[in-house]
Write a protein that holds these residues in place. Sequence first.
Motif, mmCIF file in Angstrom:
data_model
loop_
_atom_site.group_PDB
_atom_site.id
_atom_site.type_symbol
_atom_site.label_atom_id
_atom_site.label_comp_id
_atom_site.label_asym_id
_atom_site.label_seq_id
_atom_site.Cartn_x
_atom_site.Cartn_y
_atom_site.Cartn_z
ATOM 1 N N THR A 53 0.823 -1.204 0.000
ATOM 2 C CA THR A 53 0.000 0.000 0.000
ATOM 3 C C THR A 53 0.859 1.256 0.000
ATOM 4 O O THR A 53 0.639 2.174 -0.783
ATOM 5 N N ARG A 107 2.615 1.661 -3.200
ATOM 6 C CA ARG A 107 1.700 1.596 -4.341
ATOM 7 C C ARG A 107 2.213 0.639 -5.401
ATOM 8 O O ARG A 107 2.163 0.912 -6.603
ATOM 9 N N LEU A 139 -3.401 4.223 4.345
ATOM 10 C CA LEU A 139 -4.162 4.455 3.119
ATOM 11 C C LEU A 139 -3.844 5.829 2.541
ATOM 12 O O LEU A 139 -3.718 5.992 1.329
ATOM 13 N N LEU A 140 -3.699 6.830 3.413
ATOM 14 C CA LEU A 140 -3.392 8.178 2.930
ATOM 15 C C LEU A 140 -2.023 8.227 2.267
ATOM 16 O O LEU A 140 -1.793 8.996 1.348
ATOM 17 N N SER A 145 -0.866 6.063 0.410
ATOM 18 C CA SER A 145 -0.943 5.503 -0.940
ATOM 19 C C SER A 145 -1.354 6.572 -1.948
ATOM 20 O O SER A 145 -1.301 6.363 -3.140
ATOM 21 N N ASN A 190 -9.809 -1.931 0.218
ATOM 22 C CA ASN A 190 -8.649 -1.774 1.097
ATOM 23 C C ASN A 190 -9.073 -1.295 2.467
ATOM 24 O O ASN A 190 -8.438 -0.442 3.059
#
Lengths: 352, 353
Positions: B93, B96, B233-234, B236, B292
């Motif tokens: 993640t 990427r 997540l941020l 990514s 995700n």
Amino acid sequence: MEGKHLTAGKGKLQEKGLQNKELKNKEMKKRELQKRELFLEVSRVSAGYGHRQVLQDLSLQAKPGELTGLLGPNGCGKTTLLRVLCRELPCHGEILLRDFSPGPSSRGHFPGGFSSGGFSSGEFSLKECSLRERARLISYIPQRSGIGISLSALDVVLMGFNPVLGLLERPSGEQTARAQDALCAVGMGEYADADYQKLSEGQKQLCILARTLVEDAPLLLLDEPESSLDFSHRHHVMRLLTSIVRGQTLYGQAPDSQAAYGQTPGKQVTLETSSIYAWKKTALVTLHDPQLALEYCSCLILLKEGRCIAALHPETDPVPRMEEALSEIYGSVHLQAIETAGKRHLIMIPCY
Amino acid sequence: MKRMEKNLTQQRPRTNLKEASGRDSVLCLSALLILGIACVISLLTGKYPLSLDRILAGDPLQIQVFLTLRVPRCLMGALGGFALGTAGYVFQTVFRNPLAAPDMIGVSSGASAGAAFAILFLPSLAFSITLSSFLGGLLAVGLALGLSSLAKGYGHTGSGNSSIVLAGIAVHSLAQTLLMILKLTADPERQLASIEYWIMGSLNGITLGKIPFYCIVCLIGLAGIFLLHRQILLLSVEESEARMLGVPTGKMRLAILLLATLMVSSIISVTGIISFISLLAPHIARLLTRNNRLTTLCLSGLIGSLLLTIADILARSVASSELPVSIFTSLLGAPFLLYLILSKDSCPGRKTS
């Protein structure tokens, strides 16, 4: 919610020392400023990459409630200017944000100069803001968002809450509902659970606009938001932007999702009921398409070789003057005004 | 009136969302159930036959084998696999990149070099191999991350990621060279063999004493990763965009990668190199959940546990002597991944643009 924070902060203040108090005051002012309308003033900014100077003594202003367009040929420094404003690139010069808190009488329209009554003393430099404060003040909308993994559209919108959330905090139920509202407001309510990667470019851009809505930052910076969109999406996105900037009504319709919605086109979703969207915002947008810029921007700033050569107001300025200014950056062009339904539209044609 | 309209448009998507998260939790629960069964089988498999009645009856030998050999091994399989799976998810993640794995920034080669060093020079100390390979792994990662943070002006946007990868490759090859030198100086009869065997990886060497060490490290790492899931997540998102969303990308990436490699390093140091789990588990989890969310992270871990536990059962029972566990992790994982890729019409949403 913000109000609660503030009063709690005030209670604590009385117990603490003077220095602390000043610090807190500053912090509080900045917090308050997110809910304000801010006037962006860039003065004598120079920046560049290595030895190559791209921006030279550039000065410009942008008002809240207006879409300010940046036009110029490739390599004139449009993107560089946005990067400078995002503080991704160091610069010389001053970037000021003035708190434009209009009195009750002047609300709704802006007097030409900012010396007239409407301003409180709040003024601060964007350079002094921390990363987090900056994130709360600025909402950045890239050409296309660099999201590289599968995420639902709703999760993408929820990212907009990051600047107001603690490091380990998760978005609350209320925030999720707000994100859902924002998706509905841009006409993407149907796609909340869809994989962002699989949306069309236009839908992706709408999704990012929904994120901007929840971010609710007073300053919007957009880097060619229309470049990968088709004709109808372009105009849809620009209309949405204008209404976001004006803190107004939103049209809950994406051009291609009307059938899916089963609603009549033109029906409006009003967001004024939820107070969060009601502030006017300052927006700086770089555009490649002068046609679009002339149609939607209240103010156009023309850049050439890192300098601001003219500021145009397409709604009011005389056509010959604009023609002359645009010719300077695009080569000789012809500008024609046509009138439909009482509104002046400008068409730009190159002169060969 | 207008409120009502808005509510109407909202209702449908919300139920969709609930369905999706419901499916996710069903997936997680079933993975947990299968893991439970696998753990029971794992507890009862091995050279020394154990039976439930005799343990309950209080046979001292049975109880001792159960507690000192089987329980640590089962725990290692479950927790180690979980940590490897989540670490893989974190790497894929944050970078990427569907091919990213903790090995990329030199953990495994550093740990191998550390282990080889201990086998050669500190053979008498009790936990020397574990400790030395743990330190080796951490040193390699520290070096890679340190080098990458020095290379500040490299490239344009997204420089953070590419410089970490480049520094990782450099450190990886450096550690490989070191390992080769150590192998050359090793006594080919005993030392070289044990280096090679260590590198192949097995859950054989687990003892009760090593449990607290990796358990604590793994639990700290896992807690951090689960708490920071939103930030992962941020990360990514493209670098400058993430910063404008208020993520201190440099520091955050460093912290998250350190947490992940800390776990991996602690596990590798006990078991030796276990390949493929951190690469396969997140892909399988994403293909199953197709998103995700936090459940995907959870499922990556659970699938990692399952893969390692089942691979370990097979490694113990297929042949008369114990086999390296990596053989079975890839034998199990690769066909399953292929099946998922071929059976669903699309990839896990990792469209490379």
